[in-house]
Scaffold this motif. Structure first.
Motif, short mmCIF file in Angstrom:
data_model
loop_
_atom_site.label_atom_id
_atom_site.label_comp_id
_atom_site.label_asym_id
_atom_site.label_seq_id
_atom_site.Cartn_x
_atom_site.Cartn_y
_atom_site.Cartn_z
N PHE A 322 13.89 1.99 3.96
CA PHE A 322 14.56 2.11 2.66
C PHE A 322 15.77 3.04 2.72
CE2 PHE A 322 10.17 1.29 0.66
CZ PHE A 322 10.39 -0.07 0.65
N TRP A 384 8.05 4.28 -3.31
CA TRP A 384 9.47 4.03 -3.53
C TRP A 384 9.65 2.94 -4.59
CZ3 TRP A 384 7.55 5.63 1.10
CH2 TRP A 384 8.26 6.60 1.81
N PHE A 385 9.07 1.79 -4.29
CA PHE A 385 9.33 0.60 -5.09
C PHE A 385 8.33 0.51 -6.23
CE2 PHE A 385 12.45 -2.61 -3.89
CZ PHE A 385 12.34 -3.51 -4.93
N ASN A 400 7.58 -4.43 -9.04
CA ASN A 400 6.67 -3.51 -8.36
C ASN A 400 5.77 -4.26 -7.39
OD1 ASN A 400 7.72 -1.62 -10.13
ND2 ASN A 400 5.75 -0.97 -10.94
N VAL A 488 17.85 -4.10 -0.41
CA VAL A 488 16.79 -3.36 -1.09
C VAL A 488 17.13 -1.88 -1.09
CG1 VAL A 488 14.38 -2.65 -0.90
CG2 VAL A 488 15.00 -5.06 -0.65
N LEU A 492 17.61 0.60 -4.37
CA LEU A 492 16.88 1.85 -4.60
C LEU A 492 17.84 3.01 -4.80
CD1 LEU A 492 13.97 1.50 -2.00
CD2 LEU A 492 13.75 1.47 -4.50
N LEU A 505 17.90 -5.80 -8.75
CA LEU A 505 17.47 -6.01 -7.37
C LEU A 505 18.37 -7.00 -6.67
CD1 LEU A 505 15.51 -5.84 -4.98
CD2 LEU A 505 14.11 -7.59 -6.10
#
Length: 946
Positions: A322, A384-385, A400, A488, A492, A505
């Motif tokens: 990430f 994180w997600f 999620n 991704v 984030l 996203l």
């Protein structure tokens, strides 16, 4: 969160967040965060229509100080909250969520007037689980205020909110308390703004018995015993609180660091006699050492090491992939004896049920290892997600869960356990189940409206998890994994500590790839269903057409309006026999022609990454099956699994013949080496015996076919396991023995399984029951034995050496063919079973054709008992399909409809509709296919006897 159809998920310090994102206690005002939050919330809510299901937006929280006391002796809890508020519009009313709590008098301090007000009125809305406090003077717009409110509650065994869990130690029942807040149960533990968009920081203080352990999202910054008159630094409010608690107990006060901005549903705390194991991990980006702990009760801590090890292995990989630092100072996991879901991703304090997080290395089968690893990896992905970046509302739950499923159970798991073939197993674990559910008219889009509380709980299903993960996996394959993960990461980084929607996203992935992924993915996310791609051949190649796939095969034109952008992933072979895959081909219209050499082998959906079915002509299907059955076939393991799943689904829909499906199975089974293909064949044949269960002669022929395929494997591989043998051999042996024994056709296998349990019964020595054979041995003992075997399995269930042994014993109890023992199991469910285990009994009964109608009757007779028992949690939405979903007549449909007529089905209406549709589809399938099935089996039977 892992659901019970999957599984689930813990004190020291690590790194701190950047100063502009996080301020530790005791600071209560954080201007950079508050300004950011106000702008974000104002923008977000301006696009949302306020309705009765959402809280007003005129007042919003920025920081909570939550003090909670827990008395495990009296099963009570309580405390008070001090909540810092931003007042966006002038108001004299403050409305927030509260459920099943006794509330004290609210007071509010206004920074603008420098005055304290007590409530002048209180209005409770039980249906919407809210309370509104009115104050004498209005709070000015743009001001800040602090709301103070005391509360009390009861620790129940509800597995929701702040609840009680029990375990046995040396014959004594002991208790502890923990939280489960997702989706809307933080309000059952303390008054709060219980919506994911309303992020705030939380400072938790716990008051508890001195001999217990307190846990929360963040590390403890202080802990001291309470001694009346000697705690000079104790807050006056806490001192008053302690003075009201039973004086015969010794108490202590634990204060935790303040969290980053977070949603209420991932707040967590627990109190009990916990012990722990610990590892430390050096994180690759920050270089900080993060302590990882796993907590449990003392009796099972020895089984927790594997889950801890998985967390230690995956967390640095996530940080690298990430490119975002893990934001908390620690990560704990708490193993719970009673847990409604499988596991839960509370930030910094993962929680989960025993079978999701525990395994005994000396008794662990491969299924248990995979289950624990997938659970832990899934929940760590959420750190994180979902936790740093959170969906704005529950309609985007898939942001999620779908992503955590793909990352946790495929991409990251494949890095630490490549021998598990996680990408291939995803096809059977997720893609197939997603397509099976989404082929129903009663399914729903991945992004689904869920305005009220009863609807939210029902979307934790295979569409939000498995279909969402499947379409993300398809996109990942289409754009390439490296670019996908880069996108991704961009998503984030852009949305740290914010709330997001779908396009956020795909904007990140579009930036990384240069492709318009928003357009590509729009219908996959927002429309119900998926296509079947029909392939016909012409002089220049093939013609392909997409239509919505419905499990009945009959699609109304009104249900067939969506045009998906379909990555076709076309595998072709040149004249030299070299195979290539064109991943750039995208079907954007209803139909089109594609040029290729159809004199050679070809296949659409190479690698089975696409979320669709492919329908070939019978002639082409036969050629594909023949090629797939060759040694070193151009069709991979994933291709062969996809071929089988497609032809079976298409035959059920009447778009292909069931005889075609059986022919493909027989061809592939003639030379197959891979466990996962055999598992797909086993699933398909088991589905036939389950579907046609009321046609005994047909079922016996199917079982004979099962015996012919799997008994030779048993004879080749035997019953002994070796730690040195390939994993595929271990899994294939277990599968073959299970299928041969379960078919009831091979007395040799049955006798072998029974003898191993008989040895255990006579000696107490279970060394002849390998962990991988535990389920098969238990079921064979009860199914083909009597009361003595049943009672022996019951004792294992009540005092299991491992969580998997308990579940295996439960499934075995439900597989008895003795009517008296079936009734005894029903009685046990009502009077003795743990709430979280009831679903396992139901699964066992559904697979037992001798009990299918009894379980439906049992459910009806005890409906009100189950509704009361499982009020507030998700169990009923599982029990409904398990009680009725295997039935197969028009009278069954009528009976079910009549039974539920007039009943409040608001918490399970989706699963009820899907159950009825399943039965109706099965009726049509049986009527349409029985003759074709029996005809093929009769010809096979003749061939097999030559």
């Amino acid at each position: 969160m892992w659901t019970v159809f999957g599984t689930w998920r813990r004190v020291s310090r690590v790194r701190r967040l950047p100063a502009d994102l996080y301020t530790s206690r005791p600071a209560l005002t954080q201007p950079p965060i508050n300004n950011l939050r106000r702008n974000l919330l104002s923008s977000a809510y301006s696009t949302m229509a306020q309705d009765k299901y959402r809280l007003p937006v005129n007042v919003q929280p920025s920081h909570y100080e939550v003090t909670v006391w827990t008395d495990l002796k009296t099963c009570k809890f309580g405390g008070f909250v001090n909540i810092s508020l931003d007042i966006h519009e002038e108001t004299s009313t403050v409305e927030l969520n509260s459920n099943d709590l006794v509330l004290g008098q609210a007071s509010i301090y206004s920074d603008a007037s420098q005055s304290l007000q007590l409530q002048s009125g209180q209005a409770v809305d039980k249906e919407q689980q809210r309370v509104a406090f009115t104050f004498p003077k209005a709070l000015p717009a743009g001001s800040k205020a602090q709301l103070k409110l005391a509360f009390d509650g009861a620790l129940k065994s509800s597995m929701r909110g702040y609840y009680m869990s029990a375990y046995e130690e040396k014959g004594e029942t002991k208790h502890y308390a923990l939280t489960q807040f997702e989706a809307i149960d933080a309000r059952a533990a303390f008054p709060c703004w219980d919506e994911p968009l309303l992020k705030a920081t939380f400072a938790i203080t716990m008051v508890s018995h001195a001999d217990t352990v307190n846990l929360s999202n963040m590390p403890a910054i202080s802990e001291e015993a309470y001694e009346p008159g000697n705690n000079a630094n104790t807050d006056t409010e806490i001192s008053k609180l302690l003075s009201s608690l039973p004086a015969e107990h010794k108490w202590k006060i634990t204060k935790f660091e303040t969290t980053p901005p977070m949603s209420s549903y991932i707040v967590a705390y627990a109190n009990g006699p916990f012990v722990h194991l610990e590892q430390k991990v050096v994180m690759p980006l920050s270089g900080k050492t993060v302590p990882l702990r796993i907590y449990s009760t003392p009796d099972v801590i020895h089984q927790a090491a594997f889950a801890l090890d998985v967390a230690a292995r995956v967390i640095p990989i996530y940080e690298t992939v990430f490119d975002v630092e893990y934001p908390l100072p620690k990560l704990d996991t708490l193993v719970a004896s009673d847990f409604d879901a499988g596991a839960m991703e509370n930030w910094g304090l993962i929680t989960g049920r025993t079978n999701a997080l525990l395994l005994d290395p000396a008794r662990a089968d491969i299924h248990a290892q995979k289950n624990v690893a997938k659970t832990q990896s899934h929940e760590v992905a959420h750190m994180w997600f979902g936790n740093i970046t959170t969906m704005r509302w529950w309609d985007n739950l898939y942001l999620n869960e779908g992503f955590a499923t793909l990352m946790g159970e495929v991409i990251i798991l494949n890095k630490i356990f490549p021998e598990w073939k996680a990408n291939s197993e995803f096809i059977s674990d997720h893609l197939h189940s997603a397509l099976a559910l989404d082929a129903k008219l009663s399914s729903h889009p991945i992004e689904v409206e869920c305005p009220d509380a009863s609807y939210i709980d029902q979307i934790f299903d295979a569409l939000s998890y498995s279909k969402a993960a499947s379409v993300l996996r398809m996109l990942c394959d289409y754009v390439g994994e490296e670019k996908f993960l880069k996108g991704v990461s961009l998503y984030l980084k852009k949305n740290l500590y914010k709330n997001t929607v779908t396009n956020d996203l795909f904007e990140g992935i579009s930036t990384a790839t240069g492709l318009d992924t928003i357009s590509i993915m729009d219908n996959w996310i927002k429309k119900q269903g998926f296509p079947v791609i029909t392939v016909t051949e012409n002089a220049n190649g093939i013609h392909v057409r997409q239509d919505r796939f419905i499990e009945t095969g009959q699609v109304d034109p009104k249900e067939n309006e969506t045009i998906w952008k379909v990555p076709l992933s076309i595998l072709t072979v040149d004249k030299d026999g070299k195979a290539t895959v064109d991943k750039s081909a995208l079907l954007e219209d209803r139909e089109t022609d594609i040029t290729l050499d159809n004199s050679q082998a070809f296949k659409l959906n190479a690698g089975t990454v696409g979320v669709y079915r492919v329908l070939y002509t019978p002639e082409r299907l036969a050629k594909i099956a023949a090629e797939a059955s060759k040694d070193n076939s151009i069709f991979s393991l994933d291709d062969r699994m996809g071929i089988l799943y497609d032809v079976n689904a298409l035959s059920k829909a009447g778009l292909a013949k069931i005889s075609d499906a059986l022919t493909v199975m027989e061809l592939l089974g003639s030379n197959e080496k891979e466990y996962l293909v055999w598992s797909t064949i086993a699933e398909s044949l088991g589905g036939l015996t389950s579907t046609f269960w009321e046609s005994p002669e047909t079922v016996e022929l199917v079982r004979a076919l099962i015996r012919s395929l799997f008994v030779p494997i048993v004879k080749r591989l035997g019953y002994e396991y070796s730690a040195e043998e390939p994993l595929d051999v271990t899994q294939l042996r277990t599968l073959a023995i299970s299928m041969a024994g379960g078919s009831g056709q091979d007395q040799g296998v049955i006798d072998e399984l029974k003898s191993r349990f008989a040895h255990y019964m006579s000696t107490g020595d279970d060394s002849k029951i390998p962990a991988d054979l535990q389920g098969s041995v238990f079921i064979a003992a009860v199914k083909y034995g009597g009361r003595a075997e049943y009672e022996a399995v019951l004792k294992i269930q009540e005092n299991p050496p491992t969580p998997t042994a308990r579940i295996a014993a439960i499934r075995a109890m439900a597989n008895t063919r003795d009517p008296e023992l079936i009734d005894q199991t029903f009685s046990y469910i009502l009077n003795k079973s743990r709430d979280q285990d009831v679903v396992y009994y139901w699964r066992g009964f559904q697979s037992n054709i001798h009990a299918r109608r009894q379980i439906a009757t049992f459910f009806k007779q005890n409906y009100s008992t189950f509704m009361k028992r499982f009020d507030g949690n998700s169990t009923m939405r599982y029990l409904v399909p398990l009680a009725f979903g295997a039935l197969s007549t028009k009278d069954d449909v009528k009976s079910i409809e009549e039974f539920f007529e007039g009943k409040d089905n608001s918490t399970y209406h989706m699963s009820l509709a899907q159950t009825l549709e399943t039965i109706r589809t099965r009726i049509g399938y049986i009527e349409r296919s029985l003759d074709d099935l029996t005809g093929w089996l009769a010809k096979w039977d003749k061939r097999s006897k030559l």
